[in-house]
Design a protein around this motif. Sequence first.
Motif, mmCIF file in Angstrom:
data_model
loop_
_atom_site.group_PDB
_atom_site.id
_atom_site.type_symbol
_atom_site.label_atom_id
_atom_site.label_comp_id
_atom_site.label_asym_id
_atom_site.label_seq_id
_atom_site.Cartn_x
_atom_site.Cartn_y
_atom_site.Cartn_z
ATOM 1 N N PHE A 66 0.814 -1.212 0.000
ATOM 2 C CA PHE A 66 0.000 0.000 0.000
ATOM 3 C C PHE A 66 0.850 1.266 0.000
ATOM 4 C CE2 PHE A 66 -2.865 -3.256 1.463
ATOM 5 C CZ PHE A 66 -3.994 -2.988 0.721
ATOM 6 N N SER A 67 1.862 1.280 0.892
ATOM 7 C CA SER A 67 2.688 2.487 0.935
ATOM 8 C C SER A 67 3.490 2.612 -0.361
ATOM 9 C CB SER A 67 3.600 2.466 2.156
ATOM 10 O OG SER A 67 4.462 1.374 2.096
ATOM 11 N N VAL A 75 -0.545 8.899 -4.613
ATOM 12 C CA VAL A 75 -1.962 8.925 -4.227
ATOM 13 C C VAL A 75 -2.047 8.713 -2.721
ATOM 14 C CG1 VAL A 75 -2.867 8.075 -6.417
ATOM 15 C CG2 VAL A 75 -2.121 6.430 -4.681
ATOM 16 N N ASP A 76 -3.216 8.986 -2.139
ATOM 17 C CA ASP A 76 -3.363 8.707 -0.708
ATOM 18 C C ASP A 76 -3.760 7.243 -0.529
ATOM 19 O OD1 ASP A 76 -5.954 8.587 -1.507
ATOM 20 O OD2 ASP A 76 -6.644 10.295 -0.322
ATOM 21 N N GLY A 79 -6.572 5.996 -2.611
ATOM 22 C CA GLY A 79 -6.188 5.858 -4.011
ATOM 23 C C GLY A 79 -5.424 4.568 -4.246
ATOM 24 N N ALA A 80 -4.491 4.274 -3.346
ATOM 25 C CA ALA A 80 -3.703 3.048 -3.463
ATOM 26 C C ALA A 80 -4.609 1.833 -3.343
ATOM 27 C CB ALA A 80 -2.630 3.017 -2.387
ATOM 28 N N LEU A 81 -5.564 1.925 -2.437
ATOM 29 C CA LEU A 81 -6.502 0.827 -2.221
ATOM 30 C C LEU A 81 -7.273 0.530 -3.506
ATOM 31 C CD1 LEU A 81 -7.588 -0.927 0.138
ATOM 32 C CD2 LEU A 81 -9.417 0.731 0.381
ATOM 33 N N LYS A 82 -7.708 1.578 -4.174
ATOM 34 C CA LYS A 82 -8.458 1.446 -5.415
ATOM 35 C C LYS A 82 -7.613 0.721 -6.469
ATOM 36 C CE LYS A 82 -11.729 4.898 -7.082
ATOM 37 N NZ LYS A 82 -11.726 6.357 -7.281
#
Length: 577
Positions: A66-67, A75-76, A79-82
Amino acid sequence: MRTAVDQIKEKLSIVEVVSTYVKLEKAGSNLKGKCPFHNEKTPSFFISPERNTYYCFGCGEKGDIFSFVENFEKVDFKGALKILAEKAGVKLNDFNPKAEEERDMLFRVVESATKYFEERLENTEDPKKYLINRGLTSETIKEWRLGYAEEQWNELNNHLQKEGYSISLIEKAGLIKRGEKGSFYDRFRGRIIFPIFDPSGRPVGFTGRIYSDVKPLNESEDLTPAKYLNSPDSILFNKSEIIYGYHKAKNSIRSKGYSLLVEGQMDLLMCHQIGINNAIATSGTALTEGQLQIIKRSSSNLMIAYDGDKAGISASKRAFALAIKLGFEVKIAMMAKDSDPADFIKKDQEGFKKALKESLHVIDFTLQSVLNLNLDERSLLKKINEEVIPLIIATPSPVERSYFISKIAEKIKVPEAALYEQLSITKNEPEVKSTFISDVRKTSERDKRNILERKIAGIYFKSSENLKDVINKSFQRLFEDVPSFSLDSLVSPYEQDREMLIFEAEKEQLEDNENEISLKRYFEDLAKSLKKEILKTELQIITDDLKKAEKDKDQARARELLKQVDQLTKKLSYLKI
Ligand SMILES: [Zn+2]
Protein backbone atom coordinates in the motif's frame (compact mmCIF):
# COMPACT_ATOMS: atom_id res chain seq x y z
CA MET A 1 -15.13 -10.33 8.49
CA ARG A 2 -12.07 -9.89 6.37
CA THR A 3 -11.51 -6.35 5.24
CA ALA A 4 -10.72 -5.35 1.68
CA VAL A 5 -7.16 -4.65 2.80
CA ASP A 6 -6.74 -8.20 4.10
CA GLN A 7 -8.18 -9.66 0.93
CA ILE A 8 -5.84 -7.62 -1.25
CA LYS A 9 -2.84 -8.57 0.85
CA GLU A 10 -3.74 -12.23 0.49
CA LYS A 11 -4.05 -12.01 -3.26
CA LEU A 12 -1.11 -9.79 -4.16
CA SER A 13 2.50 -10.39 -3.23
CA ILE A 14 4.92 -7.50 -2.88
CA VAL A 15 6.92 -8.98 -5.78
CA GLU A 16 3.92 -8.87 -8.11
CA VAL A 17 3.18 -5.27 -7.24
CA VAL A 18 6.68 -3.83 -7.29
CA SER A 19 7.88 -5.74 -10.36
CA THR A 20 5.33 -3.97 -12.53
CA TYR A 21 7.17 -0.73 -11.72
CA VAL A 22 10.76 -1.77 -11.00
CA LYS A 23 13.06 -4.33 -12.59
CA LEU A 24 14.01 -6.80 -9.90
CA GLU A 25 16.85 -9.29 -9.56
CA LYS A 26 17.53 -12.00 -7.04
CA ALA A 27 19.58 -11.17 -3.96
CA GLY A 28 19.73 -14.19 -1.67
CA SER A 29 16.24 -14.88 -0.41
CA ASN A 30 15.26 -11.30 -1.25
CA LEU A 31 15.04 -9.32 -4.47
CA LYS A 32 16.62 -6.02 -5.29
CA GLY A 33 16.31 -3.26 -7.84
CA LYS A 34 17.01 0.39 -8.44
CA CYS A 35 15.06 2.51 -6.02
CA PRO A 36 12.08 4.31 -7.59
CA PHE A 37 12.11 6.91 -4.79
CA HIS A 38 15.59 8.29 -5.22
CA ASN A 39 18.16 8.51 -8.00
CA GLU A 40 20.72 5.74 -8.00
CA LYS A 41 23.00 3.74 -10.29
CA THR A 42 23.37 0.56 -8.28
CA PRO A 43 20.36 -1.17 -6.73
CA SER A 44 19.81 -0.60 -3.03
CA PHE A 45 16.07 -1.18 -2.99
CA PHE A 46 15.33 -4.56 -1.37
CA ILE A 47 12.17 -6.60 -1.23
CA SER A 48 11.33 -9.44 1.09
CA PRO A 49 8.80 -11.87 -0.41
CA GLU A 50 8.66 -13.59 2.94
CA ARG A 51 7.54 -10.55 4.92
CA ASN A 52 5.92 -8.70 2.00
CA THR A 53 7.90 -5.56 2.75
CA TYR A 54 10.46 -3.36 1.04
CA TYR A 55 13.34 -1.24 2.26
CA CYS A 56 15.77 1.11 0.49
CA PHE A 57 19.28 1.34 1.89
CA GLY A 58 19.81 4.57 -0.02
CA CYS A 59 16.91 6.75 1.05
CA GLY A 60 15.32 4.77 3.86
CA GLU A 61 11.91 4.33 2.21
CA LYS A 62 10.11 1.29 3.56
CA GLY A 63 6.70 -0.28 3.78
CA ASP A 64 4.23 -2.68 2.22
CA ILE A 65 2.32 -2.81 -1.06
CA PHE A 66 0.00 0.00 0.00
CA SER A 67 2.69 2.49 0.94
CA PHE A 68 4.60 1.53 -2.20
CA VAL A 69 1.69 2.41 -4.47
CA GLU A 70 0.89 5.53 -2.45
CA ASN A 71 4.45 6.76 -2.88
CA PHE A 72 4.94 5.67 -6.44
CA GLU A 73 1.61 6.85 -7.81
CA LYS A 74 1.48 9.85 -5.49
CA VAL A 75 -1.96 8.92 -4.23
CA ASP A 76 -3.36 8.71 -0.71
CA PHE A 77 -4.26 5.46 0.98
CA LYS A 78 -7.69 5.34 -0.58
CA GLY A 79 -6.19 5.86 -4.01
CA ALA A 80 -3.70 3.05 -3.46
CA LEU A 81 -6.50 0.83 -2.22
CA LYS A 82 -8.46 1.45 -5.42
CA ILE A 83 -5.48 0.64 -7.66
CA LEU A 84 -4.57 -2.50 -5.75
CA ALA A 85 -8.16 -3.71 -5.42
CA GLU A 86 -8.50 -3.57 -9.18
CA LYS A 87 -5.24 -5.46 -9.64
CA ALA A 88 -6.28 -8.11 -7.15
CA GLY A 89 -9.86 -8.34 -8.41
CA VAL A 90 -11.28 -7.46 -5.00
CA LYS A 91 -14.55 -5.55 -4.89
CA LEU A 92 -14.52 -2.46 -2.74
CA ASN A 93 -18.28 -2.45 -2.06
CA ASP A 94 -17.74 -3.34 1.55
CA PHE A 95 -15.26 -0.59 1.99
CA ASN A 96 -16.83 2.15 4.02
CA PRO A 97 -14.98 5.46 4.23
CA LYS A 98 -16.71 6.27 7.51
CA ALA A 99 -15.17 3.24 9.09
CA GLU A 100 -11.70 4.46 8.28
CA GLU A 101 -9.80 5.28 11.34
CA GLU A 102 -9.86 8.82 12.60
CA ARG A 103 -6.09 8.80 12.39
CA ASP A 104 -6.12 8.35 8.64
CA MET A 105 -8.64 11.14 8.32
CA LEU A 106 -6.47 13.43 10.41
CA PHE A 107 -3.47 12.68 8.23
CA ARG A 108 -5.54 13.65 5.25
CA VAL A 109 -6.92 16.87 6.62
CA VAL A 110 -3.43 17.98 7.70
CA GLU A 111 -2.12 17.09 4.24
CA SER A 112 -4.91 19.14 2.65
CA ALA A 113 -4.10 22.09 4.88
CA THR A 114 -0.41 21.77 3.97
CA LYS A 115 -1.29 21.91 0.28
CA TYR A 116 -3.54 24.87 0.90
CA PHE A 117 -0.83 26.83 2.73
CA GLU A 118 1.70 25.94 0.03
CA GLU A 119 -0.58 27.33 -2.64
CA ARG A 120 -1.17 30.53 -0.69
CA LEU A 121 2.57 31.08 -0.39
CA GLU A 122 3.03 30.36 -4.06
CA ASN A 123 0.49 33.08 -4.86
CA THR A 124 1.49 35.72 -2.34
CA GLU A 125 4.50 37.80 -3.25
CA ASP A 126 5.63 39.40 0.01
CA PRO A 127 5.99 36.43 2.35
CA LYS A 128 7.85 34.57 -0.38
CA LYS A 129 10.19 37.52 -0.78
CA TYR A 130 10.72 37.58 2.96
CA LEU A 131 11.84 33.94 2.96
CA ILE A 132 14.16 34.45 0.00
CA ASN A 133 15.64 37.49 1.74
CA ARG A 134 16.30 35.42 4.82
CA GLY A 135 18.44 33.20 2.59
CA LEU A 136 16.19 30.33 1.52
CA THR A 137 16.14 29.16 -2.08
CA SER A 138 12.86 28.35 -3.81
CA GLU A 139 13.98 24.70 -3.94
CA THR A 140 14.24 24.63 -0.15
CA ILE A 141 10.85 26.28 0.19
CA LYS A 142 9.34 23.62 -2.06
CA GLU A 143 11.19 20.70 -0.57
CA TRP A 144 10.13 21.56 2.97
CA ARG A 145 6.66 22.53 1.82
CA LEU A 146 6.63 25.97 3.43
CA GLY A 147 3.36 27.85 3.23
CA TYR A 148 1.51 30.96 4.14
CA ALA A 149 -1.68 31.56 6.10
CA GLU A 150 -3.45 34.71 5.06
CA GLU A 151 -4.71 37.33 7.44
CA GLN A 152 -8.22 35.96 7.21
CA TRP A 153 -10.52 34.44 9.77
CA ASN A 154 -12.13 31.59 7.88
CA GLU A 155 -10.22 30.91 4.68
CA LEU A 156 -8.76 27.56 5.66
CA ASN A 157 -11.84 26.46 7.55
CA ASN A 158 -14.07 27.16 4.54
CA HIS A 159 -11.66 25.54 2.15
CA LEU A 160 -11.40 22.32 4.17
CA GLN A 161 -15.14 22.10 4.65
CA LYS A 162 -15.61 22.49 0.92
CA GLU A 163 -13.24 19.54 0.52
CA GLY A 164 -15.62 17.54 2.65
CA TYR A 165 -13.94 17.52 6.05
CA SER A 166 -16.14 17.92 9.11
CA ILE A 167 -15.70 20.82 11.51
CA SER A 168 -14.98 18.43 14.33
CA LEU A 169 -12.17 16.79 12.37
CA ILE A 170 -10.67 20.14 11.42
CA GLU A 171 -10.76 21.13 15.06
CA LYS A 172 -9.20 17.85 16.16
CA ALA A 173 -6.35 18.53 13.77
CA GLY A 174 -5.79 21.82 15.58
CA LEU A 175 -6.43 23.95 12.52
CA ILE A 176 -9.33 25.98 13.92
CA LYS A 177 -10.24 27.38 17.32
CA ARG A 178 -13.57 28.07 18.94
CA GLY A 179 -14.06 31.74 19.77
CA GLU A 180 -15.94 33.10 22.75
CA LYS A 181 -19.17 33.40 20.84
CA GLY A 182 -18.94 29.78 19.85
CA SER A 183 -17.98 30.22 16.24
CA PHE A 184 -14.80 28.77 14.82
CA TYR A 185 -11.90 30.67 13.27
CA ASP A 186 -8.56 29.73 11.70
CA ARG A 187 -5.78 29.20 14.20
CA PHE A 188 -3.01 30.34 11.86
CA ARG A 189 -3.46 33.81 10.42
CA GLY A 190 -0.92 36.15 8.88
CA ARG A 191 1.85 33.61 9.41
CA ILE A 192 4.55 31.81 7.47
CA ILE A 193 3.78 28.13 7.85
CA PHE A 194 6.34 25.42 8.52
CA PRO A 195 4.74 21.97 8.31
CA ILE A 196 6.08 19.56 10.92
CA PHE A 197 6.59 16.03 9.63
CA ASP A 198 6.49 12.68 11.37
CA PRO A 199 9.53 10.39 10.95
CA SER A 200 8.11 9.00 7.73
CA GLY A 201 7.67 12.46 6.24
CA ARG A 202 3.93 13.03 6.59
CA PRO A 203 2.86 16.48 7.85
CA VAL A 204 1.26 16.17 11.28
CA GLY A 205 1.21 19.75 12.55
CA PHE A 206 2.47 23.26 11.92
CA THR A 207 4.57 26.02 13.31
CA GLY A 208 3.44 29.45 12.21
CA ARG A 209 5.89 32.32 12.35
CA ILE A 210 4.32 35.71 12.59
CA TYR A 211 4.50 37.59 9.35
CA SER A 212 2.06 40.41 9.85
CA ASP A 213 0.25 41.68 12.93
CA VAL A 214 -2.65 39.42 13.66
CA LYS A 215 -5.56 41.24 15.22
CA PRO A 216 -6.70 39.53 18.37
CA LEU A 217 -10.26 38.26 18.26
CA ASN A 218 -11.28 39.72 21.58
CA GLU A 219 -9.92 41.33 24.69
CA SER A 220 -9.26 38.09 26.49
CA GLU A 221 -6.65 37.10 23.95
CA ASP A 222 -3.16 38.31 24.26
CA LEU A 223 -2.79 41.65 22.54
CA THR A 224 0.65 40.96 21.18
CA PRO A 225 0.53 37.71 19.23
CA ALA A 226 3.31 35.21 19.84
CA LYS A 227 6.14 35.19 17.33
CA TYR A 228 5.81 31.45 16.90
CA LEU A 229 2.60 29.49 17.19
CA ASN A 230 2.49 25.69 17.19
CA SER A 231 -0.37 23.33 16.46
CA PRO A 232 -1.84 22.00 19.70
CA ASP A 233 -1.13 18.35 20.49
CA SER A 234 -3.37 15.94 18.63
CA ILE A 235 -3.55 12.22 17.93
CA LEU A 236 -0.88 12.81 15.28
CA PHE A 237 1.15 15.59 16.78
CA ASN A 238 2.89 15.38 20.12
CA LYS A 239 5.18 18.35 20.62
CA SER A 240 7.36 16.63 23.16
CA GLU A 241 8.06 13.71 20.87
CA ILE A 242 8.45 15.27 17.50
CA ILE A 243 11.66 16.64 16.03
CA TYR A 244 11.58 19.00 13.11
CA GLY A 245 13.52 17.66 10.15
CA TYR A 246 14.16 14.20 11.59
CA HIS A 247 12.50 12.47 8.61
CA LYS A 248 15.12 13.93 6.29
CA ALA A 249 18.03 13.95 8.74
CA LYS A 250 17.93 10.41 10.11
CA ASN A 251 20.02 8.71 7.43
CA SER A 252 22.60 11.46 7.46
CA ILE A 253 22.79 11.36 11.26
CA ARG A 254 23.59 7.69 10.98
CA SER A 255 26.24 8.11 8.30
CA LYS A 256 27.88 11.18 9.85
CA GLY A 257 27.74 9.65 13.31
CA TYR A 258 26.13 12.64 15.03
CA SER A 259 23.16 14.93 14.91
CA LEU A 260 23.30 18.71 14.88
CA LEU A 261 20.60 20.28 17.00
CA VAL A 262 19.50 23.80 16.15
CA GLU A 263 16.70 25.81 17.67
CA GLY A 264 14.40 27.07 14.98
CA GLN A 265 12.99 26.00 11.64
CA MET A 266 14.94 28.65 9.73
CA ASP A 267 18.21 27.44 11.28
CA LEU A 268 17.42 23.93 10.21
CA LEU A 269 16.45 24.84 6.66
CA MET A 270 19.63 26.85 6.14
CA CYS A 271 21.75 23.93 7.41
CA HIS A 272 20.11 21.44 5.06
CA GLN A 273 20.39 23.92 2.23
CA ILE A 274 24.18 23.96 2.52
CA GLY A 275 24.38 20.19 2.80
CA ILE A 276 24.45 19.80 6.57
CA ASN A 277 21.73 17.19 6.36
CA ASN A 278 22.10 15.85 9.88
CA ALA A 279 20.51 18.99 11.34
CA ILE A 280 17.34 18.68 13.43
CA ALA A 281 15.37 21.25 15.40
CA THR A 282 13.16 21.37 18.47
CA SER A 283 10.80 24.10 17.21
CA GLY A 284 11.32 26.41 20.12
CA THR A 285 10.53 23.99 22.94
CA ALA A 286 13.11 22.67 25.38
CA LEU A 287 14.59 19.33 24.43
CA THR A 288 12.58 16.50 26.00
CA GLU A 289 13.49 12.98 26.97
CA GLY A 290 11.10 11.65 24.32
CA GLN A 291 12.90 13.59 21.62
CA LEU A 292 16.29 12.45 22.84
CA GLN A 293 15.18 8.82 22.77
CA ILE A 294 14.18 9.23 19.14
CA ILE A 295 17.46 10.92 18.18
CA LYS A 296 19.38 8.21 19.99
CA ARG A 297 18.10 5.59 17.58
CA SER A 298 20.32 7.16 14.93
CA SER A 299 23.32 8.26 17.00
CA SER A 300 24.18 9.06 20.58
CA ASN A 301 26.49 11.88 19.56
CA LEU A 302 24.76 15.20 19.75
CA MET A 303 26.16 18.54 18.70
CA ILE A 304 24.27 21.67 19.64
CA ALA A 305 24.64 24.88 17.64
CA TYR A 306 24.36 27.44 20.32
CA ASP A 307 23.02 30.94 19.70
CA GLY A 308 25.70 33.55 20.18
CA ASP A 309 23.36 36.13 21.67
CA LYS A 310 22.53 34.25 24.84
CA ALA A 311 24.14 35.49 28.01
CA GLY A 312 24.44 32.19 29.81
CA ILE A 313 23.67 28.62 29.15
CA SER A 314 21.54 28.25 32.26
CA ALA A 315 18.42 28.02 30.14
CA SER A 316 19.61 24.92 28.32
CA LYS A 317 21.38 23.34 31.28
CA ARG A 318 18.53 20.99 32.11
CA ALA A 319 18.38 19.68 28.55
CA PHE A 320 22.17 19.21 28.42
CA ALA A 321 22.14 17.33 31.71
CA LEU A 322 19.29 15.14 30.50
CA ALA A 323 21.16 14.26 27.31
CA ILE A 324 24.31 13.39 29.23
CA LYS A 325 22.31 11.26 31.62
CA LEU A 326 20.81 9.33 28.73
CA GLY A 327 24.31 8.48 27.54
CA PHE A 328 24.76 11.13 24.87
CA GLU A 329 28.13 12.61 24.10
CA VAL A 330 27.18 16.29 23.94
CA LYS A 331 29.21 18.93 22.18
CA ILE A 332 28.52 22.63 21.80
CA ALA A 333 29.37 24.71 18.76
CA MET A 334 29.45 28.41 19.50
CA MET A 335 27.80 30.66 16.96
CA ALA A 336 29.16 34.10 16.11
CA LYS A 337 28.09 36.78 18.53
CA ASP A 338 24.51 37.99 18.12
CA SER A 339 23.60 35.53 15.44
CA ASP A 340 21.57 32.36 15.21
CA PRO A 341 22.71 29.59 12.86
CA ALA A 342 20.44 30.84 10.05
CA ASP A 343 21.97 34.33 10.00
CA PHE A 344 25.44 32.95 10.54
CA ILE A 345 25.12 30.64 7.52
CA LYS A 346 23.71 33.44 5.39
CA LYS A 347 26.61 35.72 6.26
CA ASP A 348 29.45 33.27 6.48
CA GLN A 349 28.92 29.67 5.44
CA GLU A 350 32.55 28.65 5.97
CA GLY A 351 32.62 30.37 9.36
CA PHE A 352 29.64 28.29 10.40
CA LYS A 353 31.28 25.05 9.32
CA LYS A 354 34.42 26.08 11.16
CA ALA A 355 32.40 26.68 14.33
CA LEU A 356 31.09 23.12 14.09
CA LYS A 357 34.64 21.80 13.75
CA GLU A 358 35.70 23.77 16.81
CA SER A 359 32.87 22.51 19.00
CA LEU A 360 33.69 21.66 22.60
CA HIS A 361 32.49 18.99 25.01
CA VAL A 362 29.56 20.50 26.87
CA ILE A 363 31.36 20.44 30.23
CA ASP A 364 34.46 22.09 28.80
CA PHE A 365 32.24 24.62 27.06
CA THR A 366 30.29 25.46 30.20
CA LEU A 367 33.41 25.66 32.31
CA GLN A 368 35.03 27.97 29.82
CA SER A 369 32.02 30.27 29.59
CA VAL A 370 31.88 30.51 33.38
CA LEU A 371 35.61 31.30 33.52
CA ASN A 372 35.11 33.94 30.84
CA LEU A 373 32.83 35.88 33.18
CA ASN A 374 35.92 36.90 35.20
CA LEU A 375 34.15 36.58 38.52
CA ASP A 376 35.69 36.95 41.95
CA GLU A 377 36.48 33.73 43.76
CA ARG A 378 33.26 33.39 45.71
CA SER A 379 30.97 34.16 42.78
CA LEU A 380 33.03 31.86 40.56
CA LEU A 381 32.56 28.93 42.92
CA LYS A 382 28.87 29.65 43.15
CA LYS A 383 28.56 29.76 39.38
CA ILE A 384 30.55 26.55 38.95
CA ASN A 385 28.25 24.94 41.43
CA GLU A 386 25.16 26.10 39.55
CA GLU A 387 26.24 25.53 35.98
CA VAL A 388 28.96 22.91 35.81
CA ILE A 389 28.43 20.58 38.75
CA PRO A 390 24.91 19.51 37.59
CA LEU A 391 26.42 18.38 34.29
CA ILE A 392 29.07 16.36 36.09
CA ILE A 393 26.47 14.76 38.31
CA ALA A 394 24.54 13.74 35.21
CA THR A 395 27.60 12.01 33.72
CA PRO A 396 27.07 8.28 34.10
CA SER A 397 30.70 7.23 33.93
CA PRO A 398 32.61 7.63 37.18
CA VAL A 399 35.85 7.75 35.26
CA GLU A 400 34.62 10.64 33.18
CA ARG A 401 33.38 12.39 36.28
CA SER A 402 36.74 12.22 37.96
CA TYR A 403 38.42 13.40 34.78
CA PHE A 404 36.35 16.58 34.71
CA ILE A 405 36.67 17.15 38.43
CA SER A 406 40.44 17.16 38.25
CA LYS A 407 40.22 19.46 35.28
CA ILE A 408 38.04 21.97 37.13
CA ALA A 409 40.17 21.72 40.25
CA GLU A 410 43.20 22.59 38.17
CA LYS A 411 41.51 25.49 36.40
CA ILE A 412 40.03 27.17 39.43
CA LYS A 413 42.81 26.12 41.81
CA VAL A 414 40.62 24.36 44.33
CA PRO A 415 41.43 20.97 45.85
CA GLU A 416 39.62 18.08 44.19
CA ALA A 417 38.33 16.97 47.56
CA ALA A 418 36.37 20.19 47.89
CA LEU A 419 34.65 19.58 44.58
CA TYR A 420 33.82 16.01 45.52
CA GLU A 421 32.30 17.39 48.68
CA GLN A 422 30.26 19.74 46.53
CA LEU A 423 29.08 16.81 44.46
CA SER A 424 27.82 14.91 47.44
CA ILE A 425 26.16 18.00 48.85
CA THR A 426 24.32 18.67 45.62
CA LYS A 427 23.25 15.11 45.19
CA ASN A 428 23.73 12.32 47.63
CA GLU A 429 24.72 9.46 45.44
CA PRO A 430 26.49 6.30 46.44
CA GLU A 431 29.91 5.83 44.93
CA VAL A 432 29.29 4.01 41.68
CA LYS A 433 31.79 1.30 41.00
CA SER A 434 33.17 1.19 37.51
CA THR A 435 30.96 -1.39 35.88
CA PHE A 436 31.97 -3.75 33.15
CA ILE A 437 29.80 -2.12 30.54
CA SER A 438 31.14 1.30 31.20
CA ASP A 439 30.29 4.28 29.13
CA VAL A 440 32.26 4.55 26.01
CA ARG A 441 34.07 7.80 25.69
CA LYS A 442 35.34 8.20 22.23
CA THR A 443 33.04 8.72 19.29
CA SER A 444 34.65 6.10 17.12
CA GLU A 445 34.42 3.48 19.82
CA ARG A 446 30.83 4.34 20.52
CA ASP A 447 30.02 4.03 16.84
CA LYS A 448 31.78 0.70 16.49
CA ARG A 449 29.80 -0.66 19.35
CA ASN A 450 26.60 0.79 17.96
CA ILE A 451 27.16 -0.85 14.58
CA LEU A 452 27.78 -4.23 16.20
CA GLU A 453 24.70 -3.92 18.36
CA ARG A 454 22.54 -3.04 15.36
CA LYS A 455 23.81 -6.09 13.48
CA ILE A 456 23.18 -8.32 16.46
CA ALA A 457 19.67 -6.92 16.79
CA GLY A 458 19.02 -7.55 13.09
CA ILE A 459 19.92 -11.22 13.37
CA TYR A 460 17.90 -11.57 16.52
CA PHE A 461 14.79 -10.06 14.91
CA LYS A 462 15.20 -12.29 11.91
CA SER A 463 15.67 -15.49 13.90
CA SER A 464 13.02 -18.13 14.41
CA GLU A 465 11.95 -18.74 18.01
CA ASN A 466 14.11 -21.82 18.01
CA LEU A 467 17.21 -19.98 16.81
CA LYS A 468 16.51 -17.15 19.27
CA ASP A 469 16.82 -19.69 22.08
CA VAL A 470 20.09 -20.95 20.72
CA ILE A 471 21.71 -17.55 20.27
CA ASN A 472 20.38 -16.35 23.61
CA LYS A 473 22.24 -19.20 25.25
CA SER A 474 25.46 -18.54 23.42
CA PHE A 475 25.20 -14.84 24.28
CA GLN A 476 24.74 -15.69 27.97
CA ARG A 477 27.77 -17.94 27.86
CA LEU A 478 29.92 -15.28 26.25
CA PHE A 479 28.86 -12.59 28.70
CA GLU A 480 28.57 -14.79 31.78
CA ASP A 481 30.94 -12.48 33.65
CA VAL A 482 28.36 -9.70 33.22
CA PRO A 483 25.14 -11.10 34.64
CA SER A 484 23.17 -7.90 34.10
CA PHE A 485 23.87 -7.78 30.38
CA SER A 486 21.26 -9.70 28.42
CA LEU A 487 20.50 -10.03 24.75
CA ASP A 488 16.98 -8.73 25.41
CA SER A 489 18.22 -5.53 26.95
CA LEU A 490 20.69 -5.06 24.12
CA VAL A 491 18.08 -5.60 21.44
CA SER A 492 15.10 -3.71 22.83
CA PRO A 493 16.23 -0.15 21.96
CA TYR A 494 16.42 -1.24 18.33
CA GLU A 495 12.85 -2.53 18.20
CA GLN A 496 11.81 0.61 16.31
CA ASP A 497 14.15 -0.21 13.44
CA ARG A 498 13.23 -3.88 13.32
CA GLU A 499 12.30 -4.05 9.64
CA MET A 500 15.34 -2.11 8.47
CA LEU A 501 17.73 -4.16 10.60
CA ILE A 502 16.35 -7.44 9.28
CA PHE A 503 16.96 -6.22 5.74
CA GLU A 504 20.48 -5.19 6.74
CA ALA A 505 21.18 -8.61 8.21
CA GLU A 506 19.84 -10.30 5.10
CA LYS A 507 21.98 -8.13 2.86
CA GLU A 508 25.13 -9.19 4.68
CA GLN A 509 24.13 -12.82 4.59
CA LEU A 510 22.94 -12.95 0.99
CA GLU A 511 23.87 -16.56 0.27
CA ASP A 512 23.18 -18.13 3.59
CA ASN A 513 19.98 -16.43 4.52
CA GLU A 514 18.02 -19.51 5.37
CA ASN A 515 20.85 -21.43 6.90
CA GLU A 516 20.45 -21.30 10.65
CA ILE A 517 23.86 -22.74 11.36
CA SER A 518 25.58 -19.99 9.45
CA LEU A 519 23.34 -17.36 11.05
CA LYS A 520 24.34 -18.67 14.45
CA ARG A 521 28.01 -18.55 13.52
CA TYR A 522 27.64 -14.99 12.21
CA PHE A 523 25.86 -14.00 15.41
CA GLU A 524 28.61 -15.47 17.56
CA ASP A 525 31.29 -13.61 15.62
CA LEU A 526 29.44 -10.35 16.16
CA ALA A 527 28.88 -11.00 19.85
CA LYS A 528 32.57 -11.76 20.26
CA SER A 529 33.52 -8.55 18.47
CA LEU A 530 31.13 -6.65 20.72
CA LYS A 531 32.73 -8.13 23.80
CA LYS A 532 36.12 -7.24 22.42
CA GLU A 533 35.06 -3.62 21.91
CA ILE A 534 33.71 -3.42 25.43
CA LEU A 535 36.86 -4.92 26.92
CA LYS A 536 39.04 -2.58 24.87
CA THR A 537 37.15 0.46 26.13
CA GLU A 538 37.38 -0.79 29.68
CA LEU A 539 41.10 -1.30 29.22
CA GLN A 540 41.51 2.21 27.87
CA ILE A 541 39.72 3.76 30.81
CA ILE A 542 41.72 1.79 33.35
CA THR A 543 44.98 2.58 31.56
CA ASP A 544 44.15 6.29 31.73
CA ASP A 545 43.39 5.89 35.42
CA LEU A 546 46.66 4.07 35.89
CA LYS A 547 48.60 6.89 34.28
CA LYS A 548 46.92 9.32 36.60
CA ALA A 549 47.62 7.17 39.67
CA GLU A 550 51.28 6.99 38.66
CA LYS A 551 51.40 10.73 38.17
CA ASP A 552 49.87 11.20 41.62
CA LYS A 553 52.35 8.66 43.04
CA ASP A 554 49.41 6.71 44.44
CA GLN A 555 51.16 3.33 44.50
CA ALA A 556 48.43 1.27 46.11
CA ARG A 557 45.91 2.39 43.51
CA ALA A 558 48.41 1.88 40.71
CA ARG A 559 49.00 -1.70 41.85
CA GLU A 560 45.28 -2.40 41.96
CA LEU A 561 44.77 -0.92 38.48
CA LEU A 562 47.69 -2.83 37.08
CA LYS A 563 46.07 -6.03 38.28
CA GLN A 564 42.88 -5.06 36.46
CA VAL A 565 44.81 -4.30 33.29
CA ASP A 566 46.33 -7.75 33.53
CA GLN A 567 42.96 -9.43 33.91
CA LEU A 568 41.47 -7.53 31.01
CA THR A 569 44.38 -8.33 28.74
CA LYS A 570 43.91 -12.01 29.55
CA LYS A 571 40.21 -11.85 28.81
CA LEU A 572 40.97 -10.17 25.51
CA SER A 573 43.46 -12.82 24.49
CA TYR A 574 40.89 -15.59 25.18
CA LEU A 575 38.59 -13.90 22.72
CA LYS A 576 41.06 -14.12 19.87
CA ILE A 577 40.15 -16.97 17.58
ZN1 LIG B 1 15.71 4.84 -2.28
